[in-house]
Design a protein around this motif. Structure first.
Motif, PDB file in Angstrom:
ATOM      1  N   ASP A   4       0.903  -0.623   0.213  1.00  0.00           N
ATOM      2  CA  ASP A   4       0.267   0.331   0.035  1.00  0.00           C
ATOM      3  C   ASP A   4       0.573   1.133   0.017  1.00  0.00           C
ATOM      4  N   ILE A   6       1.192   5.485   0.754  1.00  0.00           N
ATOM      5  CA  ILE A   6       1.175   5.991   3.035  1.00  0.00           C
ATOM      6  C   ILE A   6       1.085   7.314   2.493  1.00  0.00           C
ATOM      7  N   ILE A  44      -4.691   1.345  -2.788  1.00  0.00           N
ATOM      8  CA  ILE A  44      -5.194   1.768  -2.288  1.00  0.00           C
ATOM      9  C   ILE A  44      -3.714   3.034  -0.821  1.00  0.00           C
ATOM     10  N   ARG A  46      -3.175   4.605   2.383  1.00  0.00           N
ATOM     11  CA  ARG A  46      -3.520   5.373   3.567  1.00  0.00           C
ATOM     12  C   ARG A  46      -3.297   6.124   3.993  1.00  0.00           C
ATOM     13  N   THR A  47      -3.886   6.870   4.918  1.00  0.00           N
ATOM     14  CA  THR A  47      -4.031   8.166   5.600  1.00  0.00           C
ATOM     15  C   THR A  47      -4.774   8.243   6.717  1.00  0.00           C
ATOM     16  N   GLU A  49      -7.205   9.238   9.090  1.00  0.00           N
ATOM     17  CA  GLU A  49      -8.760   9.708   9.412  1.00  0.00           C
ATOM     18  C   GLU A  49      -9.688  10.442   8.674  1.00  0.00           C
ATOM     19  N   LYS A  84      -9.729   5.064   3.545  1.00  0.00           N
ATOM     20  CA  LYS A  84     -10.011   3.280   3.933  1.00  0.00           C
ATOM     21  C   LYS A  84      -9.230   3.067   5.468  1.00  0.00           C
ATOM     22  N   SER A  85      -9.998   2.184   6.174  1.00  0.00           N
ATOM     23  CA  SER A  85      -9.473   1.812   7.394  1.00  0.00           C
ATOM     24  C   SER A  85      -8.757   0.280   6.518  1.00  0.00           C
ATOM     25  N   TYR A  87      -6.791   2.749   9.548  1.00  0.00           N
ATOM     26  CA  TYR A  87      -5.895   4.115   8.818  1.00  0.00           C
ATOM     27  C   TYR A  87      -4.262   4.548   9.525  1.00  0.00           C
ATOM     28  N   VAL A  88      -3.251   5.013   8.649  1.00  0.00           N
ATOM     29  CA  VAL A  88      -1.892   4.988   8.820  1.00  0.00           C
ATOM     30  C   VAL A  88      -2.298   4.360  10.843  1.00  0.00           C
ATOM     31  N   ILE A  91      -2.462   1.157  11.724  1.00  0.00           N
ATOM     32  CA  ILE A  91      -1.479   0.015  11.440  1.00  0.00           C
ATOM     33  C   ILE A  91       0.429   0.901  12.271  1.00  0.00           C
ATOM     34  N   GLY A 112       2.278   9.344   9.136  1.00  0.00           N
ATOM     35  CA  GLY A 112       2.168   8.406   7.919  1.00  0.00           C
ATOM     36  C   GLY A 112       3.592   8.595   7.741  1.00  0.00           C
TER      37      GLY A 112
END
Length: 312
Positions: A4, A6, A44, A46-47, A49, A84-85, A87-88, A91, A112
Motif C-alpha cells: 500500500d 502511504i 490503496i 493509507r491516510t 482518518e 479507508k480503514s 488508518y495509518v 497500522i 504517515g
C-alpha cells in the motif's frame, strides 16, 4: 502481500497560496500515486482518518477539492482508494506491538511519515512539503520508565521527478515481497496487467521456490514486457528494451512446432517464437504480442526449448 501507499498528512497543512495551486498539487499527488501503481504498488493510499477534512489552502479542504474536480478520473481515485480503514495510526500501533513510542516532526506527532519509515518506503506528500529526507524524532518509553530519544530518517516523494529518481528502489521493494512462484502467481494479474499466462506458464512459475538464481530476473523480464505493452502504440514494433530476446528460426518452428505451441488463457493455441533469455541459467520466457488487443501472452517460462541448433 500488497504494497500500500502511504500519505504524509503533514503535507496538507493549508499552505498552498490559492485554490488553483491546491488543485494542481492534489492532481500531481494522484499522478505520482498512479506511477506507483504502474510499478506494482497497491492503489490503496493509507491516510489518517481526517484525510478528507485536511486543508490545502485556508478554507479549502481535500474533500472540497475532490468534489470540484470530480469529473477528473484522478480525483475519483481518492474517493475510491483513500480514507479507508485501517488508518495509518492504527497500522502504526499494530506494527509497534505494544511498544509505547512516538514519532514527531518539529514537535508534532506524525503517523504517515512514521509508518513510511517503518516500512522503508517513501511517504507521498503534497508539493508544498519539503521533498526528500525528513528527520523525525523517535521517543520510546522504556520498561524502567525512562525515555530513549533518537533521530530517524523518513523519505518523501512529492514530484514525478523524485519518483523517477526513486523508481528502481521502489520497484525492488515490491519485488522483494514476492517470495516464491506461488506468491508471483497470486500477484501476477495486478503486477503485470498486460501479460496473460497460459496454464503451462502458470505451472512453470508455481513450481519455483524463489531461491533460483534466475527468480528475480524472471520478475524483471515480466516487468519489462508489461511496460513495453503499456507504452506500445499501434504500428510500432513490439520491442522490449533492457532484456535480451530473439525469435526462433524458421527451421526450429518447423521441426519443433508442437513443442513451441501453447494454449493461451483465451483458449487459442499459438505458436511461440519470440522469447527473452536468461542465458546464465538457460531459462527462457516465450511471449506472443497480440497487436489487436495489446495483450502479451506468456506461453512458457522455464528451460530453453529444443531448437534445430540445440536439441539435446
Amino acid at each position: 502481500m500488497n504494497m500500500d501507499q502511504i500519505f504524509n498528512e503533514l503535507s496538507a497543512d493549508g499552505s498552498y497560496s490559492s485554490r488553483e495551486d491546491s488543485e494542481k498539487g492534489l492532481m500531481q499527488l494522484a499522478d505520482i500515486s498512479g506511477e506507483m501503481v504502474n510499478i506494482g504498488f497497491s492503489p490503496i493510499l493509507r491516510t489518517t482518518e481526517n484525510f478528507s477534512s485536511l486543508e490545502l489552502c485556508p478554507g479549502f479542504t481535500i474533500h472540497e477539492c475532490i468534489l470540484k474536480n470530480i469529473k477528473d478520473p484522478r480525483a475519483k481515485l481518492f474517493l475510491t482508494y483513500a480514507t479507508k480503514s485501517p488508518y495509518v495510526n492504527d497500522i502504526l500501533n499494530s506494527k509497534q506491538k505494544g511498544i509505547l513510542s512516538e514519532f514527531s516532526y518539529k514537535s508534532k506527532e506524525v503517523f504517515g511519515l512514521a509508518l513510511a519509515f517503518m516500512n522503508n518506503i517513501p511517504a507521498l506528500s503534497l508539493s508544498c512539503f519539503p521533498e526528500g529526507r525528513i528527520n523525525l524524532e523517535h521517543t520510546i518509553l522504556n520498561a524502567d520508565k525512562s525515555l530513549s530519544i533518537k533521530t530517524v530518517n523518513a523519505e518523501t516523494i512529492s514530484s514525478i521527478e523524485m519518483f523517477i529518481q526513486c523508481r528502481d528502489f521502489l520497484q525492488n521493494a515490491v519485488w522483494n515481497c514476492i517470495k516464491n512462484g506461488i506468491d508471483l502467481i497470486e500477484q501476477f494479474a495486478r503486477l503485470f496487467p498486460s501479460l496473460y499466462l497460459s496454464r503451462h506458464a502458470q505451472e512453470n512459475i508455481a513450481s519455483l521456490n524463489g531461491n533460483e538464481e534466475f527468480f528475480r530476473e524472471f520478475i524483471r523480464h515480466f516487468a519489462v514486457l508489461n511496460e513495453t505493452a503499456r507504452q506500445w502504440k499501434k504500428g510500432i514494433r513490439f520491442k522490449p528494451e533492457g532484456i535480451d530476446f530473439s525469435n526462433e528460426t524458421k527451421r526450429t518452428l518447423e521441426e519443433y512446432r508442437d513443442e513451441h505451441t501453447f494454449t493461451c488463457c483465451d483458449g487459442e493455441a499459438r505458436l511461440f517464437s519470440a522469447h527473452s533469455k536468461i542465458k546464465s541459467a538457460n531459462q527462457r520466457i516465450y511471449f506472443f504480442h497480440d497487436a489487436a488487443t495489446n495483450i502479451v501472452h506468456i506461453g512458457h517460462a522455464g528451460k530453453h526449448l529444443h531448437t534445430a541448433k540445440y536439441h539435446n
